[in-house]
Motif scaffolding. Structure first.
Motif, PDB file in Angstrom:
ATOM      1  N   LYS A   4       0.628  -1.246   0.249  1.00 55.67           N
ATOM      2  CA  LYS A   4       0.122  -0.381  -0.086  1.00 55.67           C
ATOM      3  C   LYS A   4       1.074   1.395  -0.117  1.00 55.67           C
ATOM      4  N   ALA A  33       0.255   5.641  -0.146  1.00 54.53           N
ATOM      5  CA  ALA A  33       0.316   6.654   0.773  1.00 54.53           C
ATOM      6  C   ALA A  33       0.814   7.563   0.280  1.00 54.53           C
ATOM      7  N   GLY A  34       0.224   8.722  -0.183  1.00 52.99           N
ATOM      8  CA  GLY A  34       1.184  10.062  -0.954  1.00 52.99           C
ATOM      9  C   GLY A  34      -0.002  11.071  -0.832  1.00 52.99           C
ATOM     10  N   THR A  50       3.441  11.053  -4.705  1.00 50.23           N
ATOM     11  CA  THR A  50       2.305  10.706  -4.626  1.00 50.23           C
ATOM     12  C   THR A  50       2.075   9.411  -4.236  1.00 50.23           C
ATOM     13  N   ALA A  51       0.870   8.855  -3.298  1.00 52.70           N
ATOM     14  CA  ALA A  51       0.816   7.376  -4.184  1.00 52.70           C
ATOM     15  C   ALA A  51       1.431   6.664  -5.376  1.00 52.70           C
ATOM     16  N   ASN A  59       4.656   6.352  -5.719  1.00 49.33           N
ATOM     17  CA  ASN A  59       5.663   5.467  -4.805  1.00 49.33           C
ATOM     18  C   ASN A  59       5.028   4.218  -5.028  1.00 49.33           C
ATOM     19  N   ALA A  80      -6.912   2.169  -7.706  1.00 48.29           N
ATOM     20  CA  ALA A  80      -6.181   3.416  -6.308  1.00 48.29           C
ATOM     21  C   ALA A  80      -7.816   3.678  -7.802  1.00 48.29           C
ATOM     22  N   SER A 115      -5.045   9.876  -2.584  1.00 47.22           N
ATOM     23  CA  SER A 115      -3.626   9.886  -1.545  1.00 47.22           C
ATOM     24  C   SER A 115      -3.660   8.182  -1.788  1.00 47.22           C
ATOM     25  N   GLU A 116      -4.169   7.536  -1.884  1.00 44.53           N
ATOM     26  CA  GLU A 116      -3.546   5.930  -1.549  1.00 44.53           C
ATOM     27  C   GLU A 116      -3.877   5.149  -3.194  1.00 44.53           C
ATOM     28  N   GLN A 125      -2.973   0.933  -4.373  1.00 41.27           N
ATOM     29  CA  GLN A 125      -2.654  -0.620  -3.128  1.00 41.27           C
ATOM     30  C   GLN A 125      -2.531  -1.636  -4.920  1.00 41.27           C
ATOM     31  N   ASN A 159       6.706   5.706   2.166  1.00 37.65           N
ATOM     32  CA  ASN A 159       5.141   5.954   2.901  1.00 37.65           C
ATOM     33  C   ASN A 159       4.725   4.774   2.696  1.00 37.65           C
ATOM     34  N   THR A 189       3.467   0.684   3.074  1.00 38.38           N
ATOM     35  CA  THR A 189       3.156  -0.669   3.999  1.00 38.38           C
ATOM     36  C   THR A 189       2.927  -1.936   3.173  1.00 38.38           C
TER      37      THR A 189
END
Ligand SMILES: CSCC[C@H](NC=O)C(=O)O
Ligand SMILES: [Zn+2]
Ligand SMILES: [Zn+2]
Length: 424
Positions: free
Chosen positions: A193, A195-196, A208-209, A212, A251, A266-267, A269, A299, A301
């Motif tokens: 996952k 985040a951003g 940004t998510a 990333n 996303a 913002s997320e 996965q 950022n 997980t």
């Protein structure tokens, strides 16, 4: 004489035991009626509610010797019926070539019924096993086996069976040689996952998510390619490398018309199906996940073990989970000899690329061999238009007769017991 054999196979295939709502009770009724016609002792056990496991028993002349367990699962994977050339639960036979089309024809209703047909023939010829033979029909293999083989292998029932060798499923082979499996890769299902900071869809900014997550995906893909290259170059077999496949991406900000286009989410996965051979370094892969694929510094997980799928390639003593396939395992030579006797070829022992229930038996220290007698057959498990040829199915019954005879007549206990007897 072969028609009733094929029609019994068709009957079993016609029972819809596909997830997510397998009709286990109908399968149980069918198997129990077969067991009755064979005068086998039977027992239905629910280690979890509505997930029946059938255990059949043919008592040997020397029940103190370790027994033989012939295992198969009754469940099958779902289908997309409209993508099949024949309805997946009709078990229709193509009269031009004798192919029987059905979900489960390869994976693995064939094997379950071939065990029973082999026993039927052996009984007809008055064969008497020295060792006790158990035949288990277990639920839930396709969803991990936690309420089936795993609970069974860890039960008192299983301990009391004193199992010496397990046969479980293998894979079809497109050429003339059967495939034999001494181990399997263990599943590790991973979700990472990212985040951003959210922002305007028109703005270029770091962290940004999506960016990333994409960096991680690029890194996973490089690793995937490095493993796949080993297979393509012929340096490693399919089951000997770590496979990583992205299986979902999630996303974006939903809107009634699809997704919001001018908003960076913002997320984000992604999910991966990872399979690790028992000869690989699992700990180093886990470090790679934490440091490269989902670093906290970016950022990110991660969660390992989605849907309870995270096994260790090692047993509790730190030894890789595999069945000996050299001279130290007499069952291996017996199996090869029995196949030989039926005039069939077999390949070198392999690591099964996916996962089966055999791992739960191996984890208990019991040798388990993966084998499904399907040569000259395209590998169609979990695919559309899964089929098995009628003649290949019948040949498999003959091969199991030969195997069961060899296993059930094997008089020696272990080298240790032999030595003790010599001393007396
Ligand atoms: C990982 S648990 C699911 C077991 C399943 N077995 C066969 O396909 C598999 O995906 O390998
Ligand atoms: Zn299977
Ligand atoms: Zn399967």
């Amino acid at each position: 004489a072969e028609d009733p054999i094929i029609s019994r196979f068709q009957q079993y295939l016609q029972i819809n035991t596909a997830h997510p709502s397998p009709n286990y009770h109908q399968a149980v009724d069918f198997i129990l009626s077969q067991a009755k016609s064979l005068s086998l002792q039977s027992q239905t056990i629910e280690f979890a509610p509505n997930k029946p496991l059938i255990l059949l028993k043919w008592t040997g002349k020397n029940p103190t010797l370790p027994s033989i367990l012939l295992n198969s699962h009754t469940d099958v994977v779902p289908v997309e019926p409209h993508k099949w050339s024949h309805p997946p639960f009709a078990a229709a036979i193509d009269s031009a070539n004798g192919n029987i089309y059905a979900r489960g024809s390869q994976d693995m209703k064939c094997v379950g019924l071939q065990y029973l047909e082999a026993v039927r023939n052996l009984k007809r010829f008055n064969f008497e096993p020295l060792r006790t033979i158990y035949i288990s029909f277990v639920p839930d293999e396709e969803i991990g086996g936690h309420d089936g083989a795993e609970k069974f292998a860890n039960s008192e029932v299983f301990d009391e069976m004193n199992v010496g060798i397990v046969l479980d499923e293998g894979l079809a082979s497109p050429d003339e040689s059967y495939r034999l499996f001494y181990a399997e890769r263990c599943p590790m299902w991973l979700v990472i996952k990212a985040a951003g900071a959210p922002g305007h869809g028109a703005k270029l900014y770091d962290n940004t998510a999506m960016e990333n997550l994409l960096k991680s995906i690029e890194s996973v893909r490089r690793f995937r390619a490095s493993q796949f290259d080993l297979v393509k170059a012929g340096l490693k077999a399919e089951g000997e490398v770590i496979s990583v496949n992205m299986v979902f991406l999630k996303a974006g900000t939903p809107s009634p018309t699809g997704y919001v286009m001018n908003l960076q989410p913002s997320e984000a996965q992604a999910g991966f199906d990872i399979r690790i051979p028992p000869i690989a370094d699992q700990a180093s892969l886990e470090r790679r996940i934490a440091e490269e694929w989902a670093p906290a510094s970016r950022n990110m997980t991660f969660e390992l073990g989605q849907f309870k799928q995270k096994m260790s390639v090692y047993d509790e003593n730190g030894r890789p989970i595999l069945t000996a396939h050299d001279g130290s395992n007499p069952w291996w030579a017996l199996l090869e000899g029995a196949i030989d006797k039926s005039n069939r070829r077999f390949g070198r022992p392999e690591i099964f690329p996916a996962s089966t229930d055999a791992r739960y038996f191996r984890l208990k220290g019991v040798p388990a061999i993966g084998f499904s007698p399907m040569a000259n057959t395209p590998i169609l498990l979990h695919d559309h238009n899964e089929f098995l040829n009628k003649e290949e199915y019948l040949k498999g019954i003959e091969v199991y007769e030969s195997i069961i005879k060899a296993f059930a007549s094997f008089a020696a206990e272990t080298e240790k017991d032999e030595a003790t007897k010599d001393e007396l």
